[in-house]
Enzyme design. Structure first.
Site, short mmCIF file in Angstrom:
data_model
loop_
_atom_site.label_atom_id
_atom_site.label_comp_id
_atom_site.label_asym_id
_atom_site.label_seq_id
_atom_site.Cartn_x
_atom_site.Cartn_y
_atom_site.Cartn_z
N GLU A 194 -12.60 46.31 -38.84
CA GLU A 194 -12.40 47.75 -38.64
C GLU A 194 -13.00 48.22 -37.31
OE1 GLU A 194 -12.09 49.25 -43.24
OE2 GLU A 194 -14.05 48.59 -42.49
N GLU B 290 -12.31 43.71 -48.94
CA GLU B 290 -12.78 44.65 -49.95
C GLU B 290 -12.04 44.54 -51.28
OE1 GLU B 290 -13.76 46.12 -45.90
OE2 GLU B 290 -11.91 45.43 -46.87
#
Length: 286
Positions: free
Chosen positions: A126, A147
């Site tokens: 990210e 995740e």
């Protein structure tokens, strides 16, 4: 012994080292061994970097981010410490301020370049996709959103940035598959500008950074602003909503069970599993 700040760094951080390579061009190196976890100390260093870059006297035009550790760009966020605030200079809440920092990366009047060797997982990926440009080591770079494999959702910008960079279907593939993407595939998907042989990566990025930094600052700033105006960037409140979602799911029964199972198989710590982490939470491990 605790790490100490590099005497040659432009900021007071033991794990984020900042050097001026040429006028207008900074190199930022992450050095948080052994795994380059994204922890409160790293975020404190990035805060100091932001303050330095935002100073008008600094005259920064290009910032290149790299890792001191060839196996990891960033392994992922140090989740047990995600709510901590570092006592180091620049310490502030990652939960409260990461969305605004991520926005700053894409909107600041500088060109941010991620030079990725090793694994960029979770917030590591990210971080890279919030930068303006991304270049990857063909042999060493891997990208992953871990995740969903842990019963959560990406909270640091993947939900916002990946569809913009690689399209909806490929974003869903990457997020829901929760597997490593190699550099060749990352280039094919548009996740990175280029993947280059590892031996050529430093020279290519350095040449480009020096070239951009040599141009008038106002031209760089105006170009970036106009491009942003023509392609809607993620809003800070969108990023904040995603961060809150991952924090809520992190305490769910499913997430706790998966984390406990992976840690137990790895001997009580994720460290032995980090090189091939997606293999440890896959269905074959259940």
């Amino acid at each position: 012994m605790s790490p100490v700040a590099s005497p040659s760094s432009l900021i007071d951080s033991a794990v984020v080292h900042v050097a001026q390579v040429s006028p207008g061009y900074l190199r930022v190196q992450f050095d948080n061994p052994p795994l380059n976890l994204f922890d409160p100390e790293v975020f404190a260093g990035l805060t100091l970097l932001q303050q330095y870059v935002d100073s008008a006297a600094a005259d920064v035009r290009v910032v290149v981010f790299e890792s001191a550790h060839p196996d990891f760009f960033f392994a992922h966020v140090d989740f047990p410490r995600v709510g901590d605030i570092s006592a180091a200079a620049g310490g502030r809440s990652l939960i409260e301020h990461w969305p605004s920092f991520s926005t700053w990366l894409s909107q600041a009047p500088i060109v941010s370049i991620a030079k990725v060797r090793g694994r960029a997982r979770g917030i590591g990926n990210e971080f890279a996709i919030a930068c303006d440009l991304r270049f990857a080591s063909l042999e060493r770079a891997q990208f992953c959103q871990i995740e969903v494999g842990f019963g959560m959702v990406p909270g640091g910008g993947a939900l916002e940035w990946l569809p913009r960079h690689i399209g909806r279907a490929r974003a869903l593939e990457m997020i829901l598959g929760a597997e490593d993407i190699d550099a060749k595939t990352a280039e094919l998907y548009g996740l990175v500008n280029r993947s280059l042989p590892d031996a050529d990566l430093d020279e290519h990025v350095d040449r480009l950074a020096r070239r951009i930094a040599s141009f008038p600052a106002q031209s760089i700033v105006r170009t970036k602003a106009l491009v942003a105006a023509r392609q809607q960037l993620p809003a800070t409140d969108e990023l904040q909503e995603s961060f809150q979602a991952i924090l809520q799911l992190a305490t769910s029964e499913d997430s706790r069970a998966i984390s406990a199972r992976v840690r137990a198989k790895a001997g009580g710590s994720l460290a032995p599993a980090e090189l091939n982490l997606p293999d440890w939470y896959g269905p074959e491990q259940r």
